[in-house]
Design a protein around this motif. Sequence first.
Motif, mmCIF file in Angstrom:
data_model
loop_
_atom_site.group_PDB
_atom_site.id
_atom_site.type_symbol
_atom_site.label_atom_id
_atom_site.label_comp_id
_atom_site.label_asym_id
_atom_site.label_seq_id
_atom_site.Cartn_x
_atom_site.Cartn_y
_atom_site.Cartn_z
ATOM 1 N N GLY A 249 -2.588 9.697 -1.778
ATOM 2 C CA GLY A 249 -1.993 9.795 -0.452
ATOM 3 C C GLY A 249 -1.401 11.135 -0.078
ATOM 4 N N TRP A 250 -1.642 12.188 -0.869
ATOM 5 C CA TRP A 250 -1.100 13.497 -0.492
ATOM 6 C C TRP A 250 -1.674 13.945 0.841
ATOM 7 N N LEU A 251 -0.810 14.377 1.736
ATOM 8 C CA LEU A 251 -1.276 14.818 3.045
ATOM 9 C C LEU A 251 -1.914 16.194 2.956
ATOM 10 N N ASP A 252 -2.825 16.451 3.890
ATOM 11 C CA ASP A 252 -3.508 17.745 3.976
ATOM 12 C C ASP A 252 -2.513 18.777 4.500
ATOM 13 N N SER A 253 -2.253 19.817 3.710
ATOM 14 C CA SER A 253 -1.254 20.819 4.097
ATOM 15 C C SER A 253 -1.691 21.673 5.267
ATOM 16 N N SER A 254 -2.991 21.674 5.581
ATOM 17 C CA SER A 254 -3.526 22.532 6.643
ATOM 18 C C SER A 254 -3.666 21.815 7.978
ATOM 19 N N ARG A 255 -3.232 20.553 8.035
ATOM 20 C CA ARG A 255 -3.304 19.792 9.279
ATOM 21 C C ARG A 255 -1.933 19.201 9.586
ATOM 22 N N SER A 256 -1.730 18.844 10.841
ATOM 23 C CA SER A 256 -0.425 18.326 11.263
ATOM 24 C C SER A 256 -0.287 16.848 10.922
ATOM 25 N N LEU A 257 0.944 16.345 11.006
ATOM 26 C CA LEU A 257 1.202 14.923 10.761
ATOM 27 C C LEU A 257 0.445 14.047 11.748
ATOM 28 N N MET A 258 0.456 14.448 13.023
ATOM 29 C CA MET A 258 -0.190 13.654 14.068
ATOM 30 C C MET A 258 -1.699 13.584 13.826
ATOM 31 N N GLU A 259 -2.278 14.689 13.376
ATOM 32 C CA GLU A 259 -3.717 14.711 13.118
ATOM 33 C C GLU A 259 -4.111 13.798 11.962
ATOM 34 N N GLN A 260 -3.146 13.487 11.104
ATOM 35 C CA GLN A 260 -3.433 12.644 9.941
ATOM 36 C C GLN A 260 -2.974 11.205 10.141
ATOM 37 N N GLY A 261 -2.710 10.854 11.400
ATOM 38 C CA GLY A 261 -2.414 9.462 11.738
ATOM 39 C C GLY A 261 -1.013 9.001 11.404
ATOM 40 N N ILE A 262 -0.094 9.922 11.150
ATOM 41 C CA ILE A 262 1.293 9.540 10.851
ATOM 42 C C ILE A 262 2.005 9.188 12.148
ATOM 43 N N GLN A 263 2.654 8.034 12.153
ATOM 44 C CA GLN A 263 3.335 7.543 13.344
ATOM 45 C C GLN A 263 4.819 7.914 13.310
ATOM 46 N N GLU A 264 5.424 7.928 14.484
ATOM 47 C CA GLU A 264 6.857 8.213 14.565
ATOM 48 C C GLU A 264 7.644 7.179 13.778
ATOM 49 N N ASP A 265 8.640 7.623 13.032
ATOM 50 C CA ASP A 265 9.531 6.794 12.210
ATOM 51 C C ASP A 265 8.808 6.135 11.031
ATOM 52 N N GLU A 266 7.633 6.643 10.690
ATOM 53 C CA GLU A 266 6.928 6.137 9.512
ATOM 54 C C GLU A 266 7.625 6.639 8.247
ATOM 55 N N GLN A 267 7.422 5.923 7.146
ATOM 56 C CA GLN A 267 8.040 6.307 5.884
ATOM 57 C C GLN A 267 7.052 7.081 5.011
#
Length: 658
Positions: A249-267
């Motif tokens: 589940g490591w996020l892509d460091s070269s893309r934004s949170l929104m681009e990776q489907g992260i929602q507001e107030d997500e954990q």
Amino acid sequence: MLSSTDFTSASWELVVHVDHPNEEQQKDVTLRVSGDLHVGGVMLKLVEQINISQDWSDFALWWEQKHCWLLKTHWTLDKYGVQADAKLLFTPQHKMLRLRLPNLKMVRLRVSFSAVVFKAVSDICKILNIRRSEELSLLKPSGDYFKKKKKKDKNNKEPIIEDVLNLESSPTASGSSVSPGLYSKTMTPIYDPINGTPVSSTMTWFSDSPLTEQNCSILAFSQPPQSPEALVDMYQPRSLVDKAKLNAGWLDSSRSLMEQGIQEDEQLLLRFKYYSFFDLNPKYDAVRINQLYEQARWAILLEEIDCTEEEMLIFAALQYHISKLSLSAETQDFTSESEVDEIEAALSNLEVTLEGGKADSLLEDITDIPKLADNLKLFRYTPDVYLTDASELSFFPDLCPSGCEVVPDVNVAGRKFGIKLLIPVADGMNEMYLRCDHENQYAQWMAACMLASKGKTMADSSYQPEVLNILSFLRMKNRNSASQVASSLENMDMNPECFVSPRCAKKHKSKQLAARILEAHQNVAQMPLVEAKLRFIQAWQSLPEFGLTYYLVRFKGSKKDDILGVSYNRLIKIDAATGIPVTTWRFTNIKQWNVNWETRQVVIEFDQNVFTAFTCLSADCKIVHEYIGGYIFLSTRSKDQNETLDEDLFHKLTGGQD
């Protein structure tokens, strides 16, 4: 002159949904635009038509179908490819996010959902007073991470209310950047007169941080140990495949949170991703050291990394000691330095930073080159030959060349003092074992091998301190007299099952386990708090599996799945069924690496025309690609950089060619 029909055909209607905090004011706005209108002009028209007086500077356009931000306001709609069917959202770039820190504390703060994750993590770490943000990243937990906890919640009628540290008023809330120079190494900490910690000075440096002194203490001090029942309910990986799932589940460091489907107030989880800890300094890293200790502690307790029972008891003793000091109101870790003159402290810190040691040792480094010659048992293994020799060895670089991996093989109770050397060759690694007779001999040879693996000689000023450090660590493993432990048991104030893994706790009765922990505790009982945490981290780093991140892969030409272990200096191919390493490749031997984005295959070329290729089964291949590039990037850091990082180089090494 254009006719009205020409005007109509050249322009078109664009529907934009306004994401306003006030739900009553959320609405769709229809604008008439043309393809040559730039994004900034669209936003200006939008704000004029909304006609609500407020600060719109943090708002930007998000294109839902393309899953991207329209941040280049000088670009036209035609250049972006926006047409009448585009669904645009006018939304704040900074949104609330819940982060679970390594000490399991939940923090809620405002984070940029439009900046790449590398930059977002940097801003988060500045808010939390954590230096070296490049070592951390954000991890989206798998379903298994909360599985046992959810199962337990079903049996509880009342919902669990979690204590959340709310930092909503973070400096990034309005989109402003954090002021520069927060990590100046010349600043002298102002120690708290009550407990001797540099909390107040930390707050002085981070004057625009929403952290209060109380909140900072929460992050800089260890939390009380979890109950044995809570420990059992936490997810524990049982195999290498399970461990591989944790790293998917490591996020892509070269893309934004929104681009990776992260929602507001997500954990999300904020974790140390790269196990290459640079410039740990107790004067400035109270929070960083504590969070690093906590991540190491949970890795031991949940058996994310294997250790022997002897090592588990040392970790338990250090945890018990740290827990006692953290709960005490009279902790005096830094009291001896509280009255240090500012200039003297700055010079002292500079001396430590430059690794110069004391002045009287500098001349010795230049004129007196230490020599090491001993009778040692040498076990050498190559694919074609295995030989044993007991002869006199003189230390020289060829024995332990630069890039060699040095692994301790020690059992103090069994009087076993071994050093395992993994020497890189074209197609993997050759193994060599050195067997020492006693602690002093082991400490000297271990320190020499570690320096040689880094391309340094025994003339380096860090050699003698390293020898003493190793001896000190070995003494922690020595057992004390039963009479001391017996008297301590009468006044026992701990639950021993809190400090060891559940599997270890099942093997021993509670009093027996407590006795063994107190026995080990006698060797660390005089340590100050920060030193104890650093010793815990050091012991964690000495474990053979330290720093290995696992992924399930399929190598090219193979018919079965294997495990790929990624470390700070090497890649290891591991048999998934047996857990036995098959091949090791050093990063120093990598000539180039890339990804075939169509087949999702990672291809690596090493020296002497050695190639390997694999597809990643437990995660996206981009995650593994970024791990390799990230470690190579971290190896370029040096103390003369004065805290600055080449962010462009990081993205060049990790981003790939999407």
